[in-house]
Design an enzyme around this catalytic site. Structure first.
Site, PDB file in Angstrom:
ATOM      1  CG  ASP A  70      -2.118   0.923   0.825  1.00 38.41           C
ATOM      2  OD1 ASP A  70      -2.820   0.590  -0.180  1.00 38.41           O
ATOM      3  OD2 ASP A  70      -2.197   1.813   1.479  1.00 38.41           O
ATOM      4  NE  ARG A 183       5.709  -0.202  -5.100  1.00 37.15           N
ATOM      5  CZ  ARG A 183       5.582   0.794  -5.634  1.00 37.15           C
ATOM      6  NH1 ARG A 183       6.390   1.353  -6.469  1.00 37.15           N
ATOM      7  NH2 ARG A 183       4.528   1.613  -5.117  1.00 37.15           N
TER       8      ARG A 183
END
Ligand code: ITT
Length: 202
Positions: A70, A183
């Site tokens: 997320d 990420r």
């Protein structure tokens, strides 16, 4: 070889996560291997809550150990918006281009001086019985450009200039994003855990 489902419907994320985890001796699965899964509603108020919701829900639906991401963009002058609503900013039918236009409009309305922003990513890992195992966070600091540039990456990349660079993630080579993104940092933090639980690096 153990299996890990990369549970995201965002093709940009799939590409990045697969390339970052490619060296693990782990069979990576994607949601296209499980066409019967239904989309999970993101009802959480934080990246961590939504990451956990997605990892646990897809693990429950597939019986496969699951990694969910997320993530989103937090803009200081917009009090952290769009944040957890990054994918839904401008409404569910908006395109990435429309979301970027809206963001630039909102930012110019604030007077424009402070363009600080950060990408945040929470990686959530659940086991094959849908128990949440761990959460890992990665942050990438930067600023919002005055206009979009480049076509690399996805989402808000054409307007996000990471600290230490003068060009957006849309323009910078993908190797740079693979090294310094939110990420990449969350996955780097997750790597020792993944190696421990799912197997050694090839
Ligand atoms: P899944 O829930 O299926 O993983 P999603 O795109 O809906 O896909 P999120 O709810 O986590 O995922 O929303 C993340 C949004 O934040 C994404 O759609 C982009 O708009 C933005 N975003 C996240 N990471 C990004 C990145 O690396 N580059 C550009 N934009 C990013």
């Amino acid at each position: 070889m153990k299996e890990l489902l990369i549970a995201t419907r965002n093709p940009g994320k799939v590409r990045e996560v697969e390339s970052l985890l490619g060296s693990l001796s782990l069979r990576l699965r994607s949601l296209s291997d499980f066409p019967e899964t239904t989309e999970v509603e993101e009802t959480g108020a934080t990246f961590a809550e939504n990451g956990a919701i997605k990892a646990q829900a897809y693990a429950a639906q597939t019986g496969c150990s699951t990694l969910a991401d997320d993530s989103g963009l937090e803009v200081e002058a917009l009090n952290g918006a769009p944040g957890v609503f990054s994918a839904r900013y401008g409404g569910p039918a908006a395109t990435d281009t429309q979301r970027i236009e809206l963001l630039l409009d909102e930012l110019s309305r604030t007077g424009d001086a402070d363009r600080r922003a950060r990408f945040v990513c929470v990686i959530a890992i659940a086991d094959d019985s849908a128990k949440l195992l761990r959460l890992f966070t990665g942050i990438c600091q930067g600023r919002i450009a005055h206009a979009p540039s480049g076509s690399g990456g996805f989402g808000y990349d054409p307007v996000f200039i990471p600290d230490g660079y003068e060009q957006s993630f849309g323009v910078l080579p993908s190797e740079v994003k693979r090294r310094i993104s939110h990420r990449a940092r969350a996955l780097e933090a997750a790597l020792p855990f993944l190696l421990d639980h799912f197997g050694k690096q090839a």
